[in-house]
Design a protein around this motif. Sequence first.
Motif, mmCIF file in Angstrom:
data_model
loop_
_atom_site.group_PDB
_atom_site.id
_atom_site.type_symbol
_atom_site.label_atom_id
_atom_site.label_comp_id
_atom_site.label_asym_id
_atom_site.label_seq_id
_atom_site.Cartn_x
_atom_site.Cartn_y
_atom_site.Cartn_z
ATOM 1 N N UNK A 1 0.826 -1.210 0.000
ATOM 2 C CA UNK A 1 0.000 0.000 0.000
ATOM 3 C C UNK A 1 0.859 1.258 0.000
ATOM 4 N N UNK A 2 0.317 2.360 -0.515
ATOM 5 C CA UNK A 2 1.066 3.622 -0.537
ATOM 6 C C UNK A 2 1.361 4.117 0.881
ATOM 7 N N UNK A 3 2.543 4.691 1.060
ATOM 8 C CA UNK A 3 2.924 5.236 2.358
ATOM 9 C C UNK A 3 3.483 4.211 3.319
ATOM 10 N N UNK A 4 3.497 2.947 2.911
ATOM 11 C CA UNK A 4 4.053 1.867 3.726
ATOM 12 C C UNK A 4 5.306 1.366 3.023
ATOM 13 N N UNK A 5 6.394 1.315 3.759
ATOM 14 C CA UNK A 5 7.664 0.858 3.216
ATOM 15 C C UNK A 5 8.014 -0.435 3.933
ATOM 16 N N UNK A 6 8.302 -1.466 3.170
ATOM 17 C CA UNK A 6 8.489 -2.810 3.720
ATOM 18 C C UNK A 6 9.942 -3.243 3.515
ATOM 19 N N UNK A 7 10.485 -3.888 4.570
ATOM 20 C CA UNK A 7 11.872 -4.341 4.537
ATOM 21 C C UNK A 7 11.955 -5.787 5.012
ATOM 22 N N UNK A 8 12.741 -6.567 4.301
ATOM 23 C CA UNK A 8 13.044 -7.924 4.743
ATOM 24 C C UNK A 8 14.336 -7.811 5.540
ATOM 25 N N UNK A 9 14.320 -8.325 6.783
ATOM 26 C CA UNK A 9 15.472 -8.222 7.671
ATOM 27 C C UNK A 9 15.841 -9.602 8.203
ATOM 28 N N UNK A 10 17.068 -9.701 8.653
ATOM 29 C CA UNK A 10 17.536 -10.930 9.294
ATOM 30 C C UNK A 10 18.003 -10.557 10.692
ATOM 31 N N UNK A 11 17.137 -10.789 11.668
ATOM 32 C CA UNK A 11 17.447 -10.475 13.070
ATOM 33 C C UNK A 11 18.147 -11.693 13.659
ATOM 34 N N UNK A 12 19.474 -11.663 13.642
ATOM 35 C CA UNK A 12 20.277 -12.834 13.998
ATOM 36 C C UNK A 12 20.392 -13.080 15.495
ATOM 37 N N UNK A 13 19.950 -12.121 16.301
ATOM 38 C CA UNK A 13 20.031 -12.275 17.761
ATOM 39 C C UNK A 13 18.852 -11.559 18.407
ATOM 40 N N UNK A 14 18.493 -12.025 19.589
ATOM 41 C CA UNK A 14 17.476 -11.320 20.361
ATOM 42 C C UNK A 14 18.060 -10.004 20.851
ATOM 43 N N UNK A 15 17.208 -9.026 21.035
ATOM 44 C CA UNK A 15 17.657 -7.735 21.543
ATOM 45 C C UNK A 15 17.110 -6.598 20.705
ATOM 46 N N UNK A 16 17.674 -5.418 20.943
ATOM 47 C CA UNK A 16 17.197 -4.230 20.235
ATOM 48 C C UNK A 16 18.032 -3.983 18.973
ATOM 49 N N UNK A 17 17.336 -3.761 17.888
ATOM 50 C CA UNK A 17 17.946 -3.486 16.594
ATOM 51 C C UNK A 17 17.547 -2.091 16.138
ATOM 52 N N UNK A 18 18.484 -1.411 15.492
ATOM 53 C CA UNK A 18 18.200 -0.084 14.942
ATOM 54 C C UNK A 18 18.164 -0.181 13.418
ATOM 55 N N UNK A 19 17.099 0.378 12.851
ATOM 56 C CA UNK A 19 17.011 0.527 11.405
ATOM 57 C C UNK A 19 17.268 2.001 11.106
ATOM 58 N N UNK A 20 18.301 2.274 10.312
ATOM 59 C CA UNK A 20 18.616 3.636 9.894
ATOM 60 C C UNK A 20 18.232 3.777 8.427
#
Length: 133
Positions: free
Chosen positions: A92-111
């Motif tokens: 949908x418009x206005x939604x940006x989708x990313x495929x990620x690989x979260x290799x560990x539990x915890x907090x991740x930052x997307x820049x």
Amino acid sequence: MSASVLRRVARALLGLGLLSTSTPTVADIRDYEFKLVREKVKKGQAVVDVRLIHKPDDRAVSDAVIFAMRLDMAPDDMEQMTSAIEAVKSPEPGLYRFKVDLTAEGRWRISLAAKVQGETETLQGRLVLQATP
């Protein structure tokens, strides 16, 4: 064309409302922000949805060009721990989708860095999501 003719044309256009003497509104890149749709995601391969919002009217913004993205664990003091992030087609418009690989539990930052249509400055955003078991 003489200066007097140009002045008459300008007056005519002003009268018709086709020309304005007002100063154009200067947009501010701070009027835009990225927002995570969900802040918690299961560890491993995942899809993360991000909305781009025009804050003054809370409107979703489509057609931005995201030209830089990074995924790391900086919020947990492990900025050097990075992982894969890839933009994928959005439903949908206005939604940006990313495929990620979260290799560990915890907090991740997307820049993210993006160009918003009609704006001259670059929008930069940093979002924090939680990878859960």
